[in-house]
Scaffold this motif. Structure first.
Motif, PDB file in Angstrom:
ATOM      1  N   UNK A   1     -10.607 -10.756   4.274  1.00  0.00           N
ATOM      2  CA  UNK A   1     -10.896  -9.657   5.183  1.00  0.00           C
ATOM      3  C   UNK A   1     -11.612 -10.136   6.434  1.00  0.00           C
TER       4      UNK A   1
ATOM      5  N   UNK B   1      -9.449   5.303   6.567  1.00  0.00           N
ATOM      6  CA  UNK B   1      -8.411   4.330   6.204  1.00  0.00           C
ATOM      7  C   UNK B   1      -8.965   3.017   5.660  1.00  0.00           C
ATOM      8  N   UNK B   2     -10.084   2.544   6.220  1.00  0.00           N
ATOM      9  CA  UNK B   2     -10.677   1.292   5.736  1.00  0.00           C
ATOM     10  C   UNK B   2     -11.066   1.405   4.259  1.00  0.00           C
TER      11      UNK B   2
ATOM     12  N   UNK C   1      -7.400   0.245  -2.688  1.00  0.00           N
ATOM     13  CA  UNK C   1      -6.160  -0.395  -3.135  1.00  0.00           C
ATOM     14  C   UNK C   1      -6.408  -1.857  -3.456  1.00  0.00           C
ATOM     15  N   UNK C   2      -7.271  -2.512  -2.661  1.00  0.00           N
ATOM     16  CA  UNK C   2      -7.595  -3.922  -2.891  1.00  0.00           C
ATOM     17  C   UNK C   2      -8.196  -4.125  -4.285  1.00  0.00           C
TER      18      UNK C   2
ATOM     19  N   UNK D   1      -9.791   3.557   2.071  1.00  0.00           N
ATOM     20  CA  UNK D   1      -8.570   3.710   1.269  1.00  0.00           C
ATOM     21  C   UNK D   1      -7.950   2.340   0.996  1.00  0.00           C
ATOM     22  N   UNK D   2      -7.934   1.483   2.034  1.00  0.00           N
ATOM     23  CA  UNK D   2      -7.385   0.135   1.872  1.00  0.00           C
ATOM     24  C   UNK D   2      -8.231  -0.657   0.875  1.00  0.00           C
ATOM     25  N   UNK D   3      -9.554  -0.501   0.947  1.00  0.00           N
ATOM     26  CA  UNK D   3     -10.449  -1.223   0.030  1.00  0.00           C
ATOM     27  C   UNK D   3     -10.224  -0.769  -1.409  1.00  0.00           C
TER      28      UNK D   3
ATOM     29  N   UNK E   1      -5.197  -1.148  10.190  1.00  0.00           N
ATOM     30  CA  UNK E   1      -6.522  -1.224   9.578  1.00  0.00           C
ATOM     31  C   UNK E   1      -6.682  -2.636   9.049  1.00  0.00           C
ATOM     32  N   UNK E   2      -7.740  -3.332   9.439  1.00  0.00           N
ATOM     33  CA  UNK E   2      -7.955  -4.701   8.979  1.00  0.00           C
ATOM     34  C   UNK E   2      -8.569  -4.689   7.586  1.00  0.00           C
ATOM     35  N   UNK E   3      -8.116  -5.631   6.766  1.00  0.00           N
ATOM     36  CA  UNK E   3      -8.773  -5.865   5.480  1.00  0.00           C
ATOM     37  C   UNK E   3      -8.088  -5.234   4.299  1.00  0.00           C
ATOM     38  N   UNK E   4      -7.072  -5.922   3.729  1.00  0.00           N
ATOM     39  CA  UNK E   4      -6.491  -5.441   2.486  1.00  0.00           C
ATOM     40  C   UNK E   4      -6.625  -6.578   1.447  1.00  0.00           C
ATOM     41  N   UNK E   5      -5.541  -7.267   1.115  1.00  0.00           N
ATOM     42  CA  UNK E   5      -5.643  -8.207  -0.007  1.00  0.00           C
ATOM     43  C   UNK E   5      -6.049  -9.631   0.370  1.00  0.00           C
TER      44      UNK E   5
ATOM     45  N   UNK F   1      -3.141  -3.535   7.339  1.00  0.00           N
ATOM     46  CA  UNK F   1      -2.044  -2.658   6.956  1.00  0.00           C
ATOM     47  C   UNK F   1      -1.833  -1.623   8.055  1.00  0.00           C
TER      48      UNK F   1
ATOM     49  N   UNK G   1      -3.845  10.822   5.861  1.00  0.00           N
ATOM     50  CA  UNK G   1      -4.938  10.173   5.141  1.00  0.00           C
ATOM     51  C   UNK G   1      -5.577  11.058   4.067  1.00  0.00           C
TER      52      UNK G   1
ATOM     53  N   UNK H   1       0.817  -1.217   0.000  1.00  0.00           N
ATOM     54  CA  UNK H   1       0.000   0.000   0.000  1.00  0.00           C
ATOM     55  C   UNK H   1       0.854   1.272   0.000  1.00  0.00           C
TER      56      UNK H   1
ATOM     57  N   UNK I   1      -0.069   1.111   7.015  1.00  0.00           N
ATOM     58  CA  UNK I   1       0.569   2.092   6.141  1.00  0.00           C
ATOM     59  C   UNK I   1      -0.070   3.476   6.165  1.00  0.00           C
ATOM     60  N   UNK I   2      -1.277   3.591   6.739  1.00  0.00           N
ATOM     61  CA  UNK I   2      -1.886   4.912   6.815  1.00  0.00           C
ATOM     62  C   UNK I   2      -1.748   5.427   8.248  1.00  0.00           C
ATOM     63  N   UNK I   3      -0.863   6.340   8.427  1.00  0.00           N
ATOM     64  CA  UNK I   3      -0.580   6.969   9.724  1.00  0.00           C
ATOM     65  C   UNK I   3      -0.187   5.953  10.804  1.00  0.00           C
TER      66      UNK I   3
END
Lengths: 483, 216
Positions: free
Chosen positions: B204, A186-187, A193-194, A189-191, B197-201, B189, A166, A142, B191-193
């Motif tokens: 989830x 953030x959740x 990227x997914x 933003x992560x989604x 945060x749960x749930x990337x690739x 991740x 963010x 990420x 990676x944000x601040x």
């Protein structure tokens, strides 16, 4: 040193970069918040391990043993990876490594690769080398993706986009992924990227990775990660190419158990990171059909040959030293001008590229020692910093101009003054006389000449009317009288 | 190739023989550092469950006899199409259709609602599940692409510390050359601040069903 063999891009002096960075108040706010968050998390999970110091000792001893017999272990690793169906390549320079990776990709005819975050490939500037050959490298971590989309450089070894908050990330994703309604949650933003990367994972047939560890005894390679992008790259493509510095080897399988305790707690401040993958060559019916590993020197054997500097190679890239560093917290990573910032970067970069190319980095520290205290493998960073400062000075003195600069002349003068009691006491008496125009309530706030640079940030205590030596002599006389 | 190899090896040898080189012997020091304090079997399972939960994974308990019913109850909540490894024991499954992994394509696997797998062992101290491609675990991609992973952990396979896990896993590497995956919570991740945060690739949603049995 072989500067041409190392492709770490260096910006100007640290002090120049630092001054620029300090003027960016948004950056300072982001950095302060991020480093304080991660320090608290690390302290909590390290605190619950009652044998933490014993673990650090074990980590240090395993690494020292590895370095002392690296030739034995690296041949053992090579043999075991080959026996398990992997192919081993050797590269003594960044250019050689890039060439090997490029040829392997060209053999697949793929124009794209997916990448697991890897400092080693950043160090050799693999993406740029591939781009010249018409191959696009897609970063899947990420933070690496954020940096790639922003066309910026990394500012932290673990979280390359640590300098971005963010809302800055939201803006970037809105544009690059065409998502005008994206929020800065953030959740979400992560989604985003997914979804963006899923299609790449499913279609690109070649991946590159670094390695956190490789076990000589079994030929196993280990990648530690959080997001699952690592697992995707390590299992979905047909061809996997790993680039690994030769210092990442561990002798035995059980040694990895030590580092899997030290690394997650020191790094992201977790008891364990979400995902760790360990593979041994090629696993028929499971994952890539081809596995290549490039063993990279790129200046590491030079570091190995320096008895003080060698411990730098023990580094497991956790970033605890970076997060704790009061200098890094304020300047951020870009000021260091290298893919390796912070205290570890201040000792690693000059050794890899040669102190003559990074002479300001050993001075990018107050020598407070906080980095040494948190290092999971007990690298004595202040010791190496001082060692490298000595090297910088010695190198400067190999030419006349070096001897004639004001600092060298000043230091030579001081050496004279401190050389004997008489000259030291004479200098004190003279100083007492000379300082009076500058003293204000016992302090010198604006020193004359070169001293001005020092007093710009601090006050210098004036030489007192009675020096310690005078007081000591009088005290002795007084004591004698009392007897 | 050979010349580069020889050059790197020669550079290494030159570098390490410059100073005092200690005799080469396989180091024998204690790499664990920990003498695990004895925990009752119950406390071990409790610690494991608590720490897995802290990663925001769901944790449930059942007896061996109630395993298929427990699986049915969880699956009813998540979706309708589930993939299972080809060798997943039929006795553990509820009466419903499953997609067995008989050379499914990546797209097939990505299209299901979730995956059910067994596991090699659990680590209580870190809330970690280890997969070693053993019975009922399948190939790595199976537990990676679906968005939901229901993982069965047998209480008897839970160890306290990371070094204990490595000791047990040695055979998976040396005897079967198995790929290993350590899973601690759903994908995440920082990676944000630097906040987790749960749930990337990866999946989830991770759910862990602890079965009161020594193993399968």
């Amino acid at each position: 040193m072989k500067p041409d063999s190392v492709i770490i891009e260096l910006s100007p002096e640290f002090s120049v970069g630092a001054k620029q960075a300090l003027q960016n108040t948004q950056l300072r706010r982001n950095m302060g918040k991020a480093t304080q968050t991660i320090r608290a998390k690390r302290a909590a999970v390290v605190g619950e391990m009652h044998d933490w110091e014993a673990l650090r000792d074990a980590g240090e001893r395993i690494k020292a043993d590895t370095m002392a017999h690296l030739d034995v272990y690296i041949e053992q690793l090579e043999q075991n990876i080959s026996a398990a169906g992997g192919q081993v390549h050797w590269a003594s320079t960044a250019a050689e490594a890039n060439e090997i990776v490029k040829r392997l990709i060209q053999a697949t005819e793929s124009k794209h690769i997916i990448k697991v975050k890897s400092l080693t490939t950043d160090e050799i500037r693999l993406n740029e080398a591939l781009e010249e050959a018409g191959i696009t490298a897609i970063e899947t971590d990420l933070a690496e993706l954020i940096i790639q989309l922003a066309h910026e450089k990394s500012s932290h070894i673990l979280v390359p986009a640590i300098h971005k908050n963010r809302s800055e990330i939201r803006e970037l994703f809105q544009k690059a992924m065409n998502l005008p309604d994206l929020t800065d949650e953030p959740k979400e933003l992560a989604a985003a990227a997914r979804t963006f990367l899923r299609e790449k994972f499913m279609t690109v047939k070649v991946a590159t990775s670094g390695a956190n560890f490789a076990i000589a005894e079994t030929g196993s390679v280990c990648v530690v990660e959080s997001e699952g992008n690592g697992r995707m790259c390590l299992t979905l493509p047909d061809v996997l190419i790993t680039v690994m510095g030769i210092e990442k080897i561990l002798p035995r399988w059980e040694d990895l158990g030590v580092f899997m305790q030290l690394l997650p707690r020191s790094s992201t401040g977790e008891r364990m990171n979400p995902y760790t993958s360990i593979w041994t060559g090629v696993h028929p019916g499971d994952g890539p059909k081809e596995f290549h590993i490039v063993l990279l020197d790129n200046g590491r054997t030079q570091v190995l040959g320096d008895s003080v500097g060698r411990q730098t190679l023990h580094c497991i890239r956790c970033s605890a030293c970076i997060n704790i560093c009061p200098v890094y917290e304020r300047t951020g990573g870009h000021a260091y001008g290298s893919v390796y910032p912070g205290p570890i970067g201040a000792i690693l970069t000059p050794q890899l590229v040669g102190t003559e190319h990074a002479a300001s980095l050993p001075y990018a520290s107050s020598l407070c020692g906080a980095c040494y205290d948190v290092c999971p493998v007990k690298i004595n960073i202040p010791e190496v910093l001082v060692h490298l400062r000595g090297r910088v000075v010695r190198e400067k003195h190999t030419h006349v101009a070096g001897w004639l600069d004001p600092e060298s002349i000043g230091m030579a003068g001081l050496a004279q003054v401190f050389g004997s009691r008489l000259s030291y006491e004479a200098a004190q008496s003279m100083g007492k006389l000379a300082q009076w125009p500058f003293v204000h309530e016992g302090y010198i706030e604006n020193g004359p000449g070169p001293l001005g640079a020092w007093t710009a940030m601090r006050d210098l205590q004036a030489i007192p009317d009675q020096t310690f030596r005078q007081w000591w002599r009088e005290r002795n006389v007084h004591d004698d009288n009392a007897q | 190739m050979t010349t580069t190899r020889n050059r790197v090896l020669a550079d290494i040898r030159k570098a390490i023989t410059q100073g005092q080189r200690p005799d080469h012997q396989t180091h024998s020091f204690d790499v664990g550092g920990i003498v695990p304090q004895a925990l009752s079997a119950e406390a071990l399972v409790d610690m494991f469950a608590e720490r897995v939960t802290e990663y925001k994974a769901w944790v449930g308990f059942c007896r061996m006899a109630g395993l298929s019913a427990a699986i049915a109850a969880r699956l009813a909540l998540a979706g309708s199409r589930y993939v299972i490894p080809a060798d997943f024991p039929a006795a553990y499954l509820p009466q419903q259709e499953f997609v067995r992994d008989e050379q499914l394509s990546h797209d097939d696997i990505a299209a299901v609602d979730g995956v059910i797998s067994l596991s090699a062992l659990g680590i209580a101290q870190t809330g970690t599940i280890v997969l070693d491609a053993g019975v009922g675990q399948g190939r790595r991609v199976l537990t990676l692409l679906p968005d939901y992973h229901l993982c069965v952990v047998f209480a008897g396979t839970i160890v306290l510390t990371v070094p204990e896990a490595f000791t047990r896993l040695r055979a998976s590497i040396t005897e079967r050359r198995a790929p290993l995956t350590f899973v601690s919570g759903p994908s995440a991740t920082s990676d944000i601040e630097l906040n987790r945060v749960e749930g990337v690739h990866g999946p989830r949603r991770l759910e862990v069903l602890i079965v009161d049995a020594p193993g399968h």
